[in-house]
Design a protein around this motif. Structure first.
Motif, PDB file in Angstrom:
ATOM      1  N   PHE A 154       7.096   2.178   5.973  1.00 28.41           N
ATOM      2  CA  PHE A 154       8.251   3.025   5.670  1.00 28.41           C
ATOM      3  C   PHE A 154       7.741   4.400   5.252  1.00 28.41           C
ATOM      4  N   VAL A 155       8.148   5.431   5.960  1.00 25.11           N
ATOM      5  CA  VAL A 155       7.806   6.807   5.580  1.00 25.11           C
ATOM      6  C   VAL A 155       9.086   7.484   5.119  1.00 25.11           C
ATOM      7  N   THR A 156       9.129   7.913   3.861  1.00 28.18           N
ATOM      8  CA  THR A 156      10.333   8.531   3.316  1.00 28.18           C
ATOM      9  C   THR A 156      10.032   9.960   2.923  1.00 28.18           C
ATOM     10  N   ASP A 157      10.868  10.883   3.365  1.00 30.04           N
ATOM     11  CA  ASP A 157      10.685  12.296   3.002  1.00 30.04           C
ATOM     12  C   ASP A 157      12.027  12.987   2.817  1.00 30.04           C
TER      13      ASP A 157
ATOM     14  N   GLU B 230       0.853  -1.188   0.000  1.00 29.42           N
ATOM     15  CA  GLU B 230       0.000   0.000   0.000  1.00 29.42           C
ATOM     16  C   GLU B 230       0.891   1.240   0.000  1.00 29.42           C
ATOM     17  N   VAL B 231       0.712   2.087  -1.001  1.00 29.82           N
ATOM     18  CA  VAL B 231       1.502   3.319  -1.121  1.00 29.82           C
ATOM     19  C   VAL B 231       0.573   4.495  -0.891  1.00 29.82           C
ATOM     20  N   VAL B 232       0.919   5.347   0.074  1.00 30.80           N
ATOM     21  CA  VAL B 232       0.075   6.493   0.415  1.00 30.80           C
ATOM     22  C   VAL B 232       0.858   7.778   0.124  1.00 30.80           C
ATOM     23  N   THR B 233       0.311   8.608  -0.754  1.00 30.78           N
ATOM     24  CA  THR B 233       0.870   9.935  -0.996  1.00 30.78           C
ATOM     25  C   THR B 233      -0.271  10.946  -0.933  1.00 30.78           C
ATOM     26  N   SER B 234       0.059  12.192  -0.706  1.00 28.47           N
ATOM     27  CA  SER B 234      -0.964  13.230  -0.565  1.00 28.47           C
ATOM     28  C   SER B 234      -0.717  14.334  -1.584  1.00 28.47           C
ATOM     29  N   ASP B 235      -1.800  14.774  -2.223  1.00 29.85           N
ATOM     30  CA  ASP B 235      -1.746  15.953  -3.083  1.00 29.85           C
ATOM     31  C   ASP B 235      -2.373  17.112  -2.329  1.00 29.85           C
ATOM     32  N   TYR B 236      -1.755  18.248  -2.421  1.00 29.64           N
ATOM     33  CA  TYR B 236      -2.246  19.420  -1.691  1.00 29.64           C
ATOM     34  C   TYR B 236      -2.797  20.430  -2.680  1.00 29.64           C
ATOM     35  N   LEU B 237      -4.070  20.751  -2.522  1.00 29.34           N
ATOM     36  CA  LEU B 237      -4.732  21.700  -3.395  1.00 29.34           C
ATOM     37  C   LEU B 237      -5.094  22.922  -2.561  1.00 29.34           C
ATOM     38  N   PHE B 238      -4.589  24.059  -2.937  1.00 27.43           N
ATOM     39  CA  PHE B 238      -4.879  25.254  -2.160  1.00 27.43           C
ATOM     40  C   PHE B 238      -5.053  26.419  -3.117  1.00 27.43           C
ATOM     41  N   SER B 239      -5.640  27.489  -2.603  1.00 34.55           N
ATOM     42  CA  SER B 239      -5.932  28.626  -3.461  1.00 34.55           C
ATOM     43  C   SER B 239      -4.696  29.496  -3.563  1.00 34.55           C
TER      44      SER B 239
ATOM     45  N   ARG C   1       5.832  15.601  -1.182  1.00 38.19           N
ATOM     46  CA  ARG C   1       6.938  14.692  -1.491  1.00 38.19           C
ATOM     47  C   ARG C   1       6.911  13.443  -0.612  1.00 38.19           C
ATOM     48  N   ILE C   2       6.227  13.504   0.518  1.00 36.25           N
ATOM     49  CA  ILE C   2       6.278  12.420   1.497  1.00 36.25           C
ATOM     50  C   ILE C   2       5.563  11.193   0.947  1.00 36.25           C
ATOM     51  N   CYS C   3       6.219  10.052   1.087  1.00 33.51           N
ATOM     52  CA  CYS C   3       5.668   8.803   0.557  1.00 33.51           C
ATOM     53  C   CYS C   3       5.645   7.766   1.673  1.00 33.51           C
ATOM     54  N   THR C   4       4.552   7.072   1.804  1.00 30.51           N
ATOM     55  CA  THR C   4       4.403   6.057   2.835  1.00 30.51           C
ATOM     56  C   THR C   4       4.143   4.714   2.164  1.00 30.51           C
ATOM     57  N   VAL C   5       4.955   3.716   2.500  1.00 35.66           N
ATOM     58  CA  VAL C   5       4.784   2.374   1.935  1.00 35.66           C
ATOM     59  C   VAL C   5       4.481   1.420   3.075  1.00 35.66           C
ATOM     60  N   LYS C   6       3.364   0.706   2.962  1.00 39.01           N
ATOM     61  CA  LYS C   6       2.933  -0.237   3.997  1.00 39.01           C
ATOM     62  C   LYS C   6       2.813  -1.615   3.397  1.00 39.01           C
ATOM     63  N   PHE C   7       3.160  -2.626   4.160  1.00 38.21           N
ATOM     64  CA  PHE C   7       2.922  -4.001   3.708  1.00 38.21           C
ATOM     65  C   PHE C   7       2.825  -4.910   4.924  1.00 38.21           C
TER      66      PHE C   7
END
Lengths: 391, 126
Positions: A260-263, A203-212, A222-228
């Protein structure tokens, strides 16, 4: 002066081009035709003009509509009545001059002329600020202090708040119809969560940030989280133990997952690659056995092994001495006898209790079991007293 | 001797923001853990100066300027004095404001002009 001189308050242009012009008299005190009428304009000094006679009840009033297309394409119109200008606007030396005698009539808001069965998404297609003249219902907002309820027209509070007039059920229906072509069917193989977990174990979790703002960059993206799941990896006892020692806090014992959280890299792709690299490197490293790993001492054990512990030696020697005392000095133990000793139920029970005591920690149950096992082993008569744990 | 006519915005003091009236600037930079709120505030200052300086005379801005930011766009809403005969000037000023502000702010700017009279805005007289 005709009685209907000020009757004509407003004309609406429903259609206009150089060849055809349709008027609709929208408000009049007396009965004049309100249906759209087609006229053939005639060219007069670069302007298109139309003459039209209205026959009122007693008098006959003649109006002349002057329609013009200015060079910049904007629409201009003037009304004449009996040769006298009804309204006059001139643009002279950057200032607007207007005759105050003939004040133009106020505009009729669009909301008063909307039919009740109109298609609302055509009126309000996208998100926009509340406009009082386009909303065909009464609405108020504001706190009453001076005994005046803030009404719909010119209400700044209604303009401030985000409205949902662009998200009515007809809008949503239209959106869904448009999006239907872009949708694909859900895969047949993935019916349950277990199926998803089986076919997509990582499972790969990344976040997109949308702002005005004018920039779409956000460094948190940029932060990426990999779970297994740890069970998805092929690991033997040694490899699993070494894997857990290597990942440390990243292993969650309750859910049996490694995260694993990589930033550390500037881009998300780099962080993802690094997380996958970490996963691979830790896996293969856990399968290798270094020469110094054989030097592991009892204090380094991840779990208690009674068969390798000093407890076994001491118990065996004590039980043998007890047997020697009871049978005589000439008895000598052999390895076979030691193996037999270990199979006795007293020692098996003692082994179980010591292991549980080390692995699970001290509490009332484990201490009671340990006490009973020791008393049984040394053939001491058991008492009903239970140990008291003082915390 | 009641002479001063108050709009709703002026009648409610700043401590009532969030209670009786809402904010004039809407953007995500003012939320928690978000950045560049000072930059947004400075841009809002420029926008307000520009709008109140551009829409003058017969087409006067008779309300406060509301600035909403959605995605990368800036939506500016304000009330302009209702005058029917100045439609051409209205269209020109709208396009001019949008074009100039989008060059200054480097993002799309939309003006949402609502027309009303001064009498419509009167909330109380003190």
């Amino acid at each position: 002066m005709a009685a209907g001189a000020k009757c004509l308050l407003l004309t609406r242009f429903t259609h206009f081009n150089k060849n055809k012009c349709i008027f609709q008299i929208s408000r009049c005190l007396q009965a004049i035709p309100t249906e759209p009428v087609e006229y053939e304009p005639k060219i007069d000094k670069g302007h298109y003009s139309i003459q039209r006679q209205f026959e009122l009840q007693k008098n006959t009033v003649q109006y002349t509509f002057m329609i013009g297309l200015s060079p910049n394409g904007f629409r201009e119109y003037d009304l004449y009545q009996h040769g006298r200008r009804f309204k006059e606007t001139k643009f002279i030396f950057g200032r607007f001059k207007r005759s105050k005698m003939n004040e133009p009539p106020p505009a009729i808001p669009r909301c008063t002329q909307m039919p009740t069965d109109q298609h609302w998404p055509n009126v309000w297609p996208t998100a926009k600020t509340f406009n009082w003249s386009q909303v065909p219902f009464n609405v108020r907002q504001g706190f009453t202090v001076y005994k005046a309820v803030p009404k719909k027209k010119g209400n700044l509070e209604l303009m401030k708040i985000p409205n949902f007039l662009h998200l009515t059920p007809p809008h949503i229906k239209q959106h869904c119809e448009a999006l239907k072509d872009l949708c694909t069917e859900w895969p047949q193989e993935l019916q349950t969560d277990e199926d998803c977990k089986k076919y997509f174990p990582v499972e790969v979790v990344t976040s997109d940030y949308l702002f005005s703002g004018p920039s779409i960059r956000d460094e948190r993206a940029r932060i990426c989280t990999v779970k297994f799941d740890l069970d998805d990896l092929e690991l033997d006892y040694h490899a699993r133990d070494k894997f857990l020692r290597l990942v440390g806090d990243r292993y969650d014992k309750e859910t049996n997952t490694v995260t694993f959280v990589t930033d550390r890299c500037p881009l998300r792709k780099q962080n993802y690659d690094y997380a996958i690299y970490l996963m691979t490197a830790v896996y293969f490293e856990s399968w290798t056995t270094e020469p110094w790993e054989s030097e592991k001492e009892e204090s380094d054990w991840e779990t208690y092994h009674w068969d390798l512990s000093s407890s076994r030696k001491s118990v065996v020697s004590i039980v043998q001495q007890m047997k020697q005392v009871s049978s005589g000095p000439e008895g000598d133990t052999t390895p076979m006898e030691e193996e037999e000793l270990l199979q006795t139920p007293e020692i098996q029970e003692y082994k179980r209790c010591v292991t549980v005591l080390h692995n699970q920690g001290e509490n009332a149950d484990t201490l009671t079991d340990y006490k009973n096992a020791v008393l049984q082993l040394y053939k001491v008569p058991t008492s009903s007293n239970t140990p008291i744990v003082i915390s | 001797m009641r002479k001063q006519r108050l709009t709703y915005e002026k009648a409610n003091t700043p401590p009532t923001i969030g209670v009786r009236k809402s904010w004039l600037s809407w953007n995500t930079s003012n939320l928690k853990d978000e950045e560049k709120s000072s930059q947004r505030a400075f841009e809002d200052l420029i926008i307000r100066k520009f709008i109140t300086g551009t829409w003058v005379g017969r087409l006067e801005v008779i309300s406060e300027v509301i600035i909403k930011r959605r995605y990368n766009c800036v939506y500016i809403a304000f009330i302009v004095n209702e005058s029917r005969e100045l439609l051409n000037a209205n269209y020109f000023l709208k396009g001019y404001s949008e074009e100039m502000l989008s060059i200054i702010l480097k993002c799309p700017v939309k003006c949402e002009i609502i027309r009303a009279t001064n009498d419509d805005l009167v909330y109380g007289i003190i």
